[in-house]
Design a protein around this motif. Structure first.
Motif, mmCIF file in Angstrom:
data_model
loop_
_atom_site.group_PDB
_atom_site.id
_atom_site.type_symbol
_atom_site.label_atom_id
_atom_site.label_comp_id
_atom_site.label_asym_id
_atom_site.label_seq_id
_atom_site.Cartn_x
_atom_site.Cartn_y
_atom_site.Cartn_z
ATOM 1 N N LEU A 165 0.824 -1.207 0.000
ATOM 2 C CA LEU A 165 0.000 0.000 0.000
ATOM 3 C C LEU A 165 0.857 1.256 0.000
ATOM 4 O O LEU A 165 1.968 1.267 0.528
ATOM 5 C CB LEU A 165 -0.910 0.022 1.231
ATOM 6 C CG LEU A 165 -1.940 -1.091 1.371
ATOM 7 C CD1 LEU A 165 -2.744 -0.889 2.645
ATOM 8 C CD2 LEU A 165 -2.868 -1.128 0.173
ATOM 9 N N THR A 166 0.328 2.318 -0.573
ATOM 10 C CA THR A 166 0.966 3.633 -0.500
ATOM 11 C C THR A 166 0.234 4.555 0.463
ATOM 12 O O THR A 166 0.639 5.690 0.675
ATOM 13 C CB THR A 166 0.988 4.288 -1.897
ATOM 14 O OG1 THR A 166 -0.342 4.364 -2.412
ATOM 15 C CG2 THR A 166 1.858 3.466 -2.855
ATOM 16 N N ASN A 167 -0.839 4.053 1.068
ATOM 17 C CA ASN A 167 -1.670 4.883 1.934
ATOM 18 C C ASN A 167 -2.521 3.981 2.824
ATOM 19 O O ASN A 167 -3.031 2.957 2.365
ATOM 20 C CB ASN A 167 -2.587 5.763 1.071
ATOM 21 C CG ASN A 167 -3.366 6.786 1.846
ATOM 22 O OD1 ASN A 167 -2.876 7.355 2.818
ATOM 23 N ND2 ASN A 167 -4.593 7.044 1.419
ATOM 24 N N ALA A 168 -2.632 4.326 4.094
ATOM 25 C CA ALA A 168 -3.453 3.546 5.027
ATOM 26 C C ALA A 168 -3.700 4.378 6.271
ATOM 27 O O ALA A 168 -3.011 5.370 6.520
ATOM 28 C CB ALA A 168 -2.763 2.232 5.394
ATOM 29 N N LEU A 169 -4.687 3.971 7.049
ATOM 30 C CA LEU A 169 -4.933 4.617 8.341
ATOM 31 C C LEU A 169 -3.988 4.049 9.387
ATOM 32 O O LEU A 169 -3.792 2.837 9.467
ATOM 33 C CB LEU A 169 -6.370 4.360 8.806
ATOM 34 C CG LEU A 169 -7.523 5.081 8.127
ATOM 35 C CD1 LEU A 169 -8.838 4.661 8.768
ATOM 36 C CD2 LEU A 169 -7.353 6.591 8.197
ATOM 37 N N GLY A 170 -3.409 4.925 10.195
ATOM 38 C CA GLY A 170 -2.696 4.490 11.387
ATOM 39 C C GLY A 170 -1.207 4.286 11.260
ATOM 40 O O GLY A 170 -0.520 4.158 12.278
ATOM 41 N N ILE A 171 -0.685 4.243 10.044
ATOM 42 C CA ILE A 171 0.751 3.974 9.869
ATOM 43 C C ILE A 171 1.549 5.268 9.884
ATOM 44 O O ILE A 171 2.653 5.335 10.433
ATOM 45 C CB ILE A 171 0.986 3.200 8.556
ATOM 46 C CG1 ILE A 171 0.326 1.824 8.654
ATOM 47 C CG2 ILE A 171 2.478 3.050 8.274
ATOM 48 C CD1 ILE A 171 0.498 0.968 7.426
#
Length: 246
Positions: A165-171
């Protein structure tokens, strides 16, 4: 009128289900439907997706009646920011959950308006007269390579970074949210984790969604069964919403 059903399944290989979802209407008869696919290994992914879904549910139950597009946009932004912060800070204080995160994709239906939001590579589709259309854009390395023409769709299926992924919640402290208001003339919305679209062909998914002999519950169950029949290599979560014209 909206008819909706959602279900999550561990699949045939994984030992834990890191997906979570919600689908319900609040006191204003507005609907929310969302799927979150946790990442981070160990118990972290499961924790992250549950935090995100719980944050959405609690906020939507208390949400005001939406009268303007800007209200919906602001609510989505603030709620996902809250979820991001909760996951991020919990990960900082736990070795087991360090680096955990989650995708988050969903829809809000209020009156005659439908809004969609997306972080990561879970997906939302809308079924219009021309067929089942992917409405969200994957935030992944492979999707970026496809958009730039560096790889073909066939190469994407087996690419070594197809799950990156290049984008996510929480990272990360900062993340991207795609928010769009879409044409409400669809018959169905389909929201799913990549345990579905990663293993089941688009045409097969569309055939089930558009089968007029099946209700939303049976469609949901049939889609998950198809993913498991394809190997069940990942958790699979599916929500089907039908826009019933009165």
């Amino acid at each position: 009128m909206i008819k909706a059903f959602g279900q999550t399944d561990i699949g045939c290989v994984r030992k834990e289900n890191e997906d979570d979802f919600c689908v319900f209407s609040n006191a204003h008869e507005d609907w929310i439907a969302a799927v979150c696919d946790g990442i981070g290994g160990s118990a972290g992914g499961e924790v992250a997706s549950k935090i995100a879904v719980r944050t959405l549910k609690e906020a939507f139950e208390k949400a005001p009646e939406f009268m303007k597009d800007s209200q919906v946009n602001d609510w989505i932004q603030s709620t996902l920011n809250k979820a991001n912060d909760a996951i991020y800070y919990k990960g900082l204080h736990s070795d087991d959950e360090k680096g955990m995160g989650t995708t988050c994709v969903g829809a809000i239906i209020t009156g005659d308006s439908t809004y969609i939001f997306n972080v990561g590579d879970s997906r939302i589709y809308a079924d219009y007269t021309e067929g089942l259309v992917q409405m969200s854009e994957d935030h992944s390395v492979v999707a970026r390579l496809l958009r730039s023409g560096q790889i073909t769709p066939e190469e994407a299926k087996t690419h070594v970074q197809r799950n990156t992924l290049t984008n996510a919640l929480g990272i990360w402290r900062v993340f991207q949210i795609d928010i769009h208001k879409i044409d409400p003339g669809y018959q169905y919305l389909l929201i799913s984790s990549d345990g579905l679209h990663g293993y089941v062909a688009h045409d097969d998914i569309q055939a089930i969604v558009e089968n007029q002999d099946l209700d939303v519950k049976t469609k949901t169950e049939a889609l998950i069964a198809r993913a498991n029949n394809a190997g069940g290599y990942d958790n699979c979560t599916v929500i089907v919403l039908e826009n019933v014209k009165e």
